[in-house]
Design an enzyme around this catalytic site. Structure first.
Site: not given
Lengths: 314, 326
Positions: A243-245, A247
């Site tokens: 769940l990259h974004d 962060t």
């Protein structure tokens, strides 16, 4: 009680982008979302704009203005990531077509206007996509970088292998010249690289939290992120996709979930082999002044707890 | 990889300075390999100084192994040395007397090719820039098929470099040579510099234990690294002796010391000055994507995947070092 921090999300919405800005929208004590600006990246800009509008309508937050931005990188041909996110960027769940349209202004112009009309240090840019819009805004308004409170961005990698080429992370690879421009702008930059996001995997147990919530938002993101996950699972054998974004939002809400170092970062623009690589001088061997805080570790349990808790307030 | 009935033969290519010297001792004292030649390349120090250091170290071990001088500079670039790390003579400037014999008259490149013909199943380890090996491969590409295993101390797989943020010294000094070697089809096992950090560093206790062996070799191994120890502390803020070349040698001698490894396509950056010498590892196997074909397809066809060691048996490495110095 402190006043909320004003933020603009610059984004190419696939589901993880949408989680990032929706979690911010339900955090009014901490964050005031001034606008969503969209750019070409995961999918073309028409689709990223449409996805931003869809996500806002799902969250019943059509009051947030959406500005469409650059359709292509500064110099290079657009490269997209349909192989991860599907043709629409939002594959996996049919959200209704948006009823609202984006604003008339071009996203880089809107960024300049929103930032420069407020006091210096008032606005933070949250960048979840190739940095084309930000570079264009900086080109239009040279004082922009100094006028910002800072930039928090998802992009680059340090010790993780690249996810689009062996040397580069997708956002920087798509528009390396824009990234180079932003990193040499003098803005206060916090960079969240793959080193962090590849520790933050959407496992089945974490997905189940969304499904079992039974809310429209929980159900929608359960399906959207489930679709995402298939790619990472089949390609890398990981227990879930990163769940990259979100962060970026998590860092704004709870910076102590992360650990990093203030260092010099330079973006590779000249070689095809290493194009878009973020060269992080962790040990200061090059002796150049630090221009970014690079976050290298994340408390991933704390991250998912925070972000899913916020998301499910919707 | 080798049969117990035939002795393993090894050729060492080295830019002999302090940590190379320790690696040479480990190989020359090892009961498991026969060192058939040492070839010298410019790197840490000039090629002449490297040869003097190798001859001195061989003499300490009572070895008459032939030493062959090779390339005095990289293929295309100016030589960059590391006297700041190893001392002006590469051995921390303790004034060691010259050895009693001199290097062979045959050039290193000829020696590498000759050894590959006369010793079936020859293993090669490189401890310096890859200039000699690249020259040998250019002269005779079939060399790649006659080397059973090529251990390379070099590179920074998926991590920061030590000489620039993007590159490790041995690869950075002669990136074109490294590119040739990595694209040659040689069966490469890569020992990156990061394996010699953290717990693998000889700390004060380890050093005391080595010195307590009380042998001339043990004393030499520590003393010739005194400059490297202080340079390492300046660079990293950590105390001890970091020994990349002996660690590569340890894995060559005892393959089981590599606890975690995987094989990937690797290319070396030669175009950019920012990322010069970067070892680009396709760890997530993205190069099969059509969009990467223009940069990767021809490499992936010609070159073997490189076996990259990610984790070292630290206790095993230190135990092997001590055994070598007894």
């Amino acid at each position: 009680m402190t006043t909320p921090r004003s933020v603009i999300f610059d984004t190419d919405p696939s589901p993880d982008d949408a989680v990032a800005f929706l979690a911010a929208l339900v955090s009014p004590d901490e964050l005031e979302v001034l606008a969503i600006t969209t750019v070409a990246g995961n999918v073309p800009v028409e689709l990223t704009t449409r996805n931003a509008l869809k996500a806002l309508e799902l969250a019943r937050r059509t009051d947030v203005p959406v500005y469409a931005g650059a359709a292509a990188p500064l110099v290079r041909k657009l490269i997209t990531a349909e192989h991860v996110h599907g043709r629409t960027g939002f594959d996996g769940y049919d959200l209704p077509a948006p009823t609202k349209l984006p604003q008339a202004s071009f996203a880089p112009d809107a960024i300049v206007e929103l930032v420069m009309s407020r006091p210096s240090g008032a606005v933070t840019l949250c960048c979840l996509a190739p940095l084309t819009n930000v570079a264009l805004a900086m080109a239009r308004e040279p004082r922009l970088a100094q006028h910002l409170a800072g930039i928090v961005l998802m992009g680059g990698s340090m010790s993780e292998a690249g996810n689009i080429t062996p040397a580069a992370e997708f956002n920087f690879y798509v528009d390396p010249e824009a990234a180079a421009r932003v990193f040499s702008s003098g803005a206060s930059i916090t960079m969240i690289p793959l080193d962090c996001t590849h520790q933050a995997l959407i496992t089945d147990a974490r997905l189940e939290i969304l499904r079992s919530a039974g809310t429209p938002v929980g159900t929608a993101f359960y399906h959207l992120l489930e679709f995402n996950k298939r790619f990472d699972r089949s390609k890398y054998g990981w227990p879930g996709g990163p769940l990259h974004d979100a962060t970026v939002t998590a860092y704004l809400l709870q910076p102590n979930l992360f650990d990093g170092r203030h260092v010099h970062v330079e973006i590779e623009c000249s070689s095809q082999l290493t194009l878009g690589a973020s060269v992080v001088d962790w040990w200061s061997v090059a002796g150049k002044p630090a221009n970014a805080t690079v976050l290298r570790t994340i408390d991933s349990d704390g991250y998912f707890k925070l972000i899913f808790d916020r998301l499910l307030r919707l | 990889m080798h049969h117990d009935t035939t002795p393993r033969t090894l050729l060492i290519d080295t830019d002999t300075a302090s940590d190379d010297a320790v690696a040479l001792i480990m190989a020359l004292r090892s009961p498991t390999v026969q060192v058939v030649a040492i070839t010298i390349v410019a790197g840490n120090v000039s090629v002449e100084q490297g040869a003097r250091n190798a001859l001195f170290t061989a003499e300490l071990c009572g070895s008459m192994v032939p030493v062959h001088i090779g390339a005095s500079k990289p293929l295309l670039r100016e030589l960059e040395t590391a006297e700041w790390f190893h001392g002006l003579d590469g051995l921390s400037d303790h004034g060691y007397a010259p050895a009693h014999r001199t290097a062979e008259t045959t050039h290193a490149v000829g020696a590498i090719l000759a050894a590959s013909h006369s010793h079936a199943g020859l293993e090669v380890i490189t401890l310096g820039p890859l200039t000699n090996l690249a020259m040998a491969l250019l002269r005779d590409p079939s060399l790649a098929t006659r080397i059973s295993r090529c251990v390379i101390m070099g590179g920074n797989p998926c991590c920061e470099g030590n000489v620039t943020p993007a590159a490790e010294f041995n690869i950075w000094v002669d990136p074109e040579a490294a590119r040739i070697v990595f694209a040659s089809g040689l069966p490469i096992q890569m020992i990156g510099w990061q394996l010699s950090r953290d717990e693998a560093v000889l700390d004060a206790k380890d050093i005391a234990r080595v010195l307590a062996l009380g042998t001339p070799l043990a004393e030499f191994a520590i003393r010739c690294n005194s400059t490297a120890a202080s340079a390492f502390e300046t660079q990293t803020g950590e105390q001890g002796i970091s020994l990349p070349d002996p660690i590569a040698m340890a894995v060559l001698l005892e393959p089981a010391l590599s606890l975690e490894a995987s094989s990937h396509h690797v290319q070396i950056e030669v175009v950019s000055s920012l990322t010069r010498g970067m070892t680009v590892v396709d760890r997530l196997n993205v190069t099969s994507d059509q969009r990467n074909a223009s940069v990767w397809a021809s490499n992936n066809q010609a070159a073997s995947k490189v076996e990259i060691c990610w984790k070292l048996d630290v206790a095993g490495w230190k135990a092997l070092l001590e055994r070598s110095l007894q």
